[in-house]
Structures are given as structure tokens and as C-alpha cells.
Enzyme design. Structure first.
Site, PDB file in Angstrom:
ATOM      1  CD  GLU A   1     -67.234 -46.944 -35.320  1.00 52.02           C
ATOM      2  OE1 GLU A   1     -67.431 -45.584 -35.412  1.00 52.02           O
ATOM      3  OE2 GLU A   1     -66.680 -47.380 -34.319  1.00 52.02           O
TER       4      GLU A   1
ATOM      5  CE  LYS B   1     -61.333 -56.739 -33.820  1.00 50.60           C
ATOM      6  NZ  LYS B   1     -62.167 -56.022 -34.833  1.00 50.60           N
TER       7      LYS B   1
ATOM      8  CG  PHE C   1     -62.217 -58.846 -39.124  1.00 48.59           C
ATOM      9  CD1 PHE C   1     -61.027 -58.645 -38.604  1.00 48.59           C
ATOM     10  CD2 PHE C   1     -62.874 -60.172 -39.243  1.00 48.59           C
ATOM     11  CE1 PHE C   1     -60.323 -59.805 -38.000  1.00 48.59           C
ATOM     12  CE2 PHE C   1     -62.093 -61.388 -38.739  1.00 48.59           C
ATOM     13  CZ  PHE C   1     -60.864 -61.114 -38.136  1.00 48.59           C
TER      14      PHE C   1
ATOM     15  CB  CYS D   1     -61.090 -50.594 -33.021  1.00 44.69           C
ATOM     16  SG  CYS D   1     -62.993 -50.796 -33.251  1.00 44.69           S
TER      17      CYS D   1
ATOM     18  CE  LYS E   1     -61.733 -51.765 -27.856  1.00 38.92           C
ATOM     19  NZ  LYS E   1     -62.277 -53.269 -27.607  1.00 38.92           N
TER      20      LYS E   1
HETATM   21  C1  UGA Z   1     -61.127 -51.030 -37.525  1.00 39.15           C
HETATM   22  C2  UGA Z   1     -60.549 -51.889 -38.611  1.00 39.15           C
HETATM   23  O1  UGA Z   1     -60.106 -51.549 -39.656  1.00 39.15           O
HETATM   24  C3  UGA Z   1     -61.825 -53.043 -38.769  1.00 39.15           C
HETATM   25  O2  UGA Z   1     -61.241 -53.907 -39.637  1.00 39.15           O
HETATM   26  C4  UGA Z   1     -62.160 -53.584 -37.463  1.00 39.15           C
HETATM   27  O3  UGA Z   1     -63.004 -54.371 -37.337  1.00 39.15           O
HETATM   28  C5  UGA Z   1     -62.663 -52.342 -36.372  1.00 39.15           C
HETATM   29  O4  UGA Z   1     -61.294 -51.594 -36.218  1.00 39.15           O
HETATM   30  C6  UGA Z   1     -62.818 -52.758 -35.316  1.00 39.15           C
HETATM   31  O5  UGA Z   1     -61.787 -53.638 -34.332  1.00 39.15           O
HETATM   32  O6  UGA Z   1     -64.093 -52.874 -34.660  1.00 39.15           O
HETATM   33  P1  UGA Z   1     -62.423 -48.642 -37.701  1.00 39.15           P
HETATM   34  O7  UGA Z   1     -61.946 -48.392 -36.563  1.00 39.15           O
HETATM   35  O8  UGA Z   1     -63.944 -48.681 -37.739  1.00 39.15           O
HETATM   36  O9  UGA Z   1     -62.041 -50.269 -37.921  1.00 39.15           O
HETATM   37  O10 UGA Z   1     -61.719 -47.677 -38.827  1.00 39.15           O
HETATM   38  P2  UGA Z   1     -60.577 -47.650 -39.724  1.00 39.15           P
HETATM   39  O11 UGA Z   1     -60.859 -47.423 -41.116  1.00 39.15           O
HETATM   40  O12 UGA Z   1     -59.628 -48.902 -39.647  1.00 39.15           O
HETATM   41  O13 UGA Z   1     -59.792 -46.500 -39.426  1.00 39.15           O
HETATM   42  C7  UGA Z   1     -59.216 -46.545 -37.857  1.00 39.15           C
HETATM   43  C8  UGA Z   1     -58.226 -45.081 -37.760  1.00 39.15           C
HETATM   44  O14 UGA Z   1     -57.099 -45.186 -38.556  1.00 39.15           O
HETATM   45  C9  UGA Z   1     -59.089 -43.958 -38.250  1.00 39.15           C
HETATM   46  O15 UGA Z   1     -58.772 -42.844 -37.101  1.00 39.15           O
HETATM   47  C10 UGA Z   1     -58.438 -43.284 -39.525  1.00 39.15           C
HETATM   48  O16 UGA Z   1     -58.418 -41.930 -39.628  1.00 39.15           O
HETATM   49  C11 UGA Z   1     -56.894 -43.927 -39.354  1.00 39.15           C
HETATM   50  N1  UGA Z   1     -56.255 -44.274 -40.764  1.00 39.15           N
HETATM   51  C12 UGA Z   1     -56.749 -45.198 -41.570  1.00 39.15           C
HETATM   52  C13 UGA Z   1     -54.959 -43.650 -41.122  1.00 39.15           C
HETATM   53  O17 UGA Z   1     -54.659 -42.612 -40.293  1.00 39.15           O
HETATM   54  N2  UGA Z   1     -54.396 -43.832 -42.068  1.00 39.15           N
HETATM   55  C14 UGA Z   1     -54.975 -44.921 -43.056  1.00 39.15           C
HETATM   56  O18 UGA Z   1     -54.248 -45.175 -44.128  1.00 39.15           O
HETATM   57  C15 UGA Z   1     -56.186 -45.607 -42.719  1.00 39.15           C
END
Ligand code: UGA
Length: 482
Positions: free
Chosen positions: A158, A207, A155, A263, A266
Site C-alpha cells: 500500500e 505469499k 506482493f 496483511c 493477519k
Molecule cells: C505488505 C508486503 O510488503 C507486500 O509485499 C504484500 O503484498 C502486502 O503486505 C500484502 O500482503 O498485501 P503492506 O502491508 O502494504 O505490504 O506494507 P509494508 O510496507 O510491507 O509495511 C507493513 C508494516 O510493516 C507497516 O506497519 C510498516 O510500518 C511496518 N514496517 C515496515 C516496519 O515497522 N519496519 C520496516 O522496516 C518496514
């Protein structure tokens, strides 16, 4: 068969999940061998350098490689010698039809099974759609005798990976072999967090359910943001108010340009495909993906509107191209779609990012990529904030203002202080908030016929939303060409 030892761990796949998991296990006293197919990545790792940008990872890897607790090879048999645990952490990229490509997982399982010791446990950390692991031995073409498989989803985020892997909110372990599950729980016994022990399909569903729910939250707040723009509300205040209910929570209610990365897009798609495979239509996920795609087009439409309805020939500067701050990862970054759309409408685009420009180069043909943010914005008609790197909030905006052709900032992540921007003479538009626009300076100008007339001197030119006023949706030309 050789005896195996659970303190020896083989990790197949040196990407985000594999490397960070390997480093965290080595840090906690395990002897970890990483199998990585890419020669360039292996060379970097052997020198203790991380091939990906992740805060703190370089230093940690250097220390672990020097101490010999983490090593890298391309040979599964070598990495498996004496290992009680084999962790599969290879990619499961989307196929064109939205299904996850499981070929790397199958190949890893075959290679591990060929050399596994009698008691080896195989841990599936790659994200695989619900129902996959029970089918894996068959999908991989293994006859009887495959080692026990335990799903242990990851979980980590990045940009925050080390913190997340050291302090997980939960450890999920799913398998049909209870003894194998107990050994995987023991592998992570040193970590805090809630434990969930279940069957493999439920672990996989956890997940995908977690990622999909977070994606839904983001699309939900982006829909609310759109409504805020129409009704004259401010989505920041709305998110604070709604999110302060502990049943809802404030996290992932940041309105903006929507979700990108390797993530969410996808996994949302793969879960929707899984639902379809079982004859079910997961409408909420379809809607979340649609809203996410539309969010980027709305943003470009707003830029166009603020530049007087025309992007052709305009110079536009993009701050931030990585899919989120803290990473150089460009996979499914919203910047790619936004830049392409701007170019389609005739804008000349420059872009900057603290770390992702190398990765951006091949994805953004025709874009002037510059490392220096001040150089990037020079002479621009509008500055677009696309990735919320804190560096951009800390820019000297007075200096930026002085170097622009028009003082227009469109903040796709609601990072900047709108009131401060307004004081500097900017027209400032966030997402889900009223546009802030300097009062037009009214000056007297000669009409050429001996009369003087009052002229508005503002830079933006286009009409903007005001509280209570209905605004049209995205301009049709902008929305169509996405
Ligand atoms: C996400 C999950 O948060 C992790 O728990 C999971 O392990 C990971 O995918 C995975 O499956 O490997 P990640 O993709 O690294 O992590 O980044 P996030 O911080 O979750 O952000 C994802 C996207 O959502 C980004 O483009 C971010 O800008 C966007 N986001 C996030 C928003 O637009 N608004 C928000 O309030 C939060």
C-alpha cells in the site's frame, strides 16, 4: 458454452489488490470489468474516483474509465461475459480464532463457476493459507466441473501499489493445470520480474512465507533496538551495518513501532494457525507477534517515563495515525493501540494525519482529531511521532517548540533528526537509540531563607538512558494496562 477471450478479464473485488490489478491490466490493453458489491465504491469508481487513497490511482482510474477499458458492476454474470480470465481478489479477513475467513472467496468462486465459459481460468489473487486452493471447490460446495484454479499471489505494498504492480520483483503462478498456468503467465507477460511456476500450495506458501519473513525481520530489528537501548548502541547504525551484508539486506530493518496493516498481522497469525493445524508449532512466528505487541507498550512506557512517570492529565499529541505513510488505511494501525493505552493511563490525546482522519474517527473515541499538525501539537506535554509521513519531518519544528508546554518528542519511527531537535531544546527519544536531552540550564533561585541554590531547568523530568547504563524495562503499570 460461449467462446472466451483472455484479453477480457473479470476481477471480483474492488479493494486494494483488485483495483490495482484491474487498473494495471486495463492499462496494458486488457478489457477489465470489476465486480464490486459496495454501492458507494461502485459510484466512486464509475466517476473515475478511487475509493481508497493510493498515490496515482485516481488519475489512472479516471483515464481508464473514460476510455472504457475499465468498468464496474455488481453483476458477476455481466462481468464474466466472454472473459477468459476471472480474478478473485476479495478479502480474507481474520476470524476471531486467527484462521482466514474464506467465505468471500468461496462465494466468488461459486458465482464465477455458475457463468464461466468452457475455457475460463480462475485466478486466486486473494491471500489464502497454504493448502486452500486445492480444497476450494469442495469448500465452496461445487460439484465436478469447477473451472481450473491458478494461484497468483500479489506482493504490492500500500502506498506504493502502482509502482509495485508495474514492476514486480516476481510473478508466482501455481496450479495443477499446466495449460491454465501458461495462460496466466501470458496474461502478465508484459511485466518484468522473475517467474516462479509451481503447484498451488507452494504458491500460497510463497505469499505467506514472504510476508512472515518480512514481519520476522521487523521484529528482529525491534528486539535489537531494545538491546541497543539497554547497552547504549544506536539501532540506525546497527541496521545499516548489518543490512549492508547482501545476504541480509537493509530493507525492513527499520526499527520502530512494529508492523500493522491488513496483511502482516493477519498473515503471520494465519500461517501460525496453518502450522498448528498440521500439528506443528511455528515458534518464530509466535515470537514475532509477541515482540510486535510489546513494541507498542514499550513506546507508551517510554513516553510515561519521559513525562516524569505520570500520564494522567498530560496532553499528548500524536503525529500520524495511518498504519503507514501513503495510505488512509487504519486496519491494525499501531496508533489505535497506542492511543487507547495512553487514554487508559489518563492522558488527553490529540492526533493528526494527512489523509486518514476520516477512517480514524470511529476507531479513536475521545481523541481530538485535527487536520492541522500545528493545531494538534499546541499546548502538548509530548509529541509522539507514530506514522513516518515525510510531512512531519518537514514541519517547522521551531514553531512547534514554541507552542508546546514541554519540549518532548518521542519518535516511534526514527524519522526526525535528533541533533536538530536537541538544538531546538527538545528532549528527543527515538527507538533503539540513546535519549538526547538538553543540558539542564542551571539557574540560581532564592530558597526563601536568604540562600541561593542551583536548580535544573530541563523539561522532561525523568531519568533517561545513557550509553552503558542499564535501564529498567517498561514500567509495570504501563505494560499491564495494554
Ligand atoms: C505488505 C508486503 O510488503 C507486500 O509485499 C504484500 O503484498 C502486502 O503486505 C500484502 O500482503 O498485501 P503492506 O502491508 O502494504 O505490504 O506494507 P509494508 O510496507 O510491507 O509495511 C507493513 C508494516 O510493516 C507497516 O506497519 C510498516 O510500518 C511496518 N514496517 C515496515 C516496519 O515497522 N519496519 C520496516 O522496516 C518496514
Amino acid at each position: 458454452m460461449p467462446a472466451v477471450d483472455d484479453s477480457r478479464v473479470c476481477v471480483v473485488g474492488g479493494g486494494y489488490v483488485g483495483l490495482v490489478t484491474a487498473a494495471a491490466l486495463a492499462e496494458s490493453g486488457h478489457e477489465v470489468r470489476v465486480v464490486e458489491a459496495d454501492a458507494g465504491r461502485r459510484a466512486a469508481l464509475r466517476q473515475g474516483r478511487s475509493p481508497i487513497h493510493e498515490p496515482g490511482l485516481d488519475e489512472l482510474l479516471a483515464r481508464l474509465v473514460r476510455a472504457g477499458s475499465l468498468s464496474v458492476t455488481d453483476d458477476v454474470a455481466e462481468a464474466m461475459r466472454g472473459a477468459g480470465m476471472a480474478i478473485i481478489a476479495v478479502g480474507t479477513p481474520p476470524l476471531p480464532d486467527g484462521h482466514a475467513d474464506l467465505s468471500q472467496v468461496c462465494a466468488a468462486l461459486c458465482a464465477i463457476s455458475a457463468v464461466a465459459g468452457k475455457d475460463t481460468v480462475v485466478v486466486v489473487k486473494s491471500s489464502v493459507p497454504p493448502g486452500t486452493t486445492r480444497e476450494l471447490p469442495r469448500l465452496a460446495g461445487l460439484r465436478a466441473g469447477a473451472p481450473p484454479l491458478v494461484v497468483c499471489p500479489e506482493f504490492l505494498r500500500e502506498g506504493n501499489a502502482l509502482e509495485d504492480v508495474r514492476n514486480p520483483a516476481r510473478i508466482v503462478v501455481g496450479g495443477d493445470d499446466r495449460a491454465a498456468c501458461a495462460r496466466v503467465l501470458a496474461l502478465f507477460a508484459h511485466l518484468p520480474g522473475h517467474r516462479v511456476a509451481t503447484d498451488p500450495t507452494s504458491a500460497e506458501m510463497i505469499k505467506y512465507g514472504a510476508n512472515s519473513f518480512l514481519a520476522l525481520k521487523i521484529s528482529f530489528i525491534n528486539e535489537i533496538a531494545h538491546l541497543c537501548e539497554l547497552a547504549g548502541a544506536d539501532v540506525q547504525a546497527v541496521a545499516d551495518g548489518v543490512g549492508s551484508d547482501p545476504r541480509i539486506g537493509r530493507a525492513f530493518l527499520n526499527a520502530g513501532l512494529g508492523f500493522g496493516g491488513s496483511c502482516f498481522p493477519k498473515d503471520v497469525r494465519a500461517l501460525e494457525e496453518t502450522a498448528g493445524y498440521h500439528g506443528h508449532s511455528f515458534w518464530l512466528l509466535k515470537a514475532a507477534a509477541d515482540v510486535n505487541a510489546l513494541q507498542r507498550r514499550r513506546f507508551v512506557a517510554r513516553v510515561q517515563e519521559l513525562l516524569g512517570g505520570r500520564l494522567a492529565g498530560r496532553r499528548v499529541a500524536v503525529l500520524g495515525v495511518a498504519f503507514k505513510p501513503g495510505t488512509d488505511d487504519m486496519r491494525q494501525a499501531v496508533s489505535i493501540d497506542i492511543v487507547r493505552h495512553l487514554q487508559d493511563l489518563g492522558a488527553r490525546v490529540s492526533a493528526t494525519d494527512p489523509v486518514a482522519l476520516d477512517n480514524a474517527a470511529r476507531l479513536m473515541p475521545g481523541v481530538r482529531l485535527v487536520a492541522d499538525a500545528y493545531e494538534c501539537v499546541r499546548g502538548a506535554d509530548a509529541v509522539l511521532l507514530v506514522t513516518e509521513w515525510p510531512e512531519y519531518a518537514a514541519l517547522d519544528w521551531e514553531r512547534v517548540a514554541a507552542s508546546l508546554r514541554r519540549r518532548v518528542v518521542v519518535d516511534g519511527r526514527n524519522l526526525l533528526d535528533g541533533a536538530a531537535m536537541l538544538e531546538l531544546g527538545f528532549t528527543y527519544a527515538g527507538v533503539g537509540r540513546p535519549v538526547m536531552r538538553p543540558k539542564p540550564a542551571r539557574t540560581l533561585r532564592g530558597s526563601g531563607r536568604g540562600r541561593l541554590e542551583l536548580v535544573d531547568g530541563a523539561g522532561g523530568g525523568a531519568p533517561v538512558s545513557r550509553p552503558g547504563s542499564a535501564r529498567p524495562g517498561p514500567r509495570r503499570d504501563a505494560a499491564r494496562s495494554a
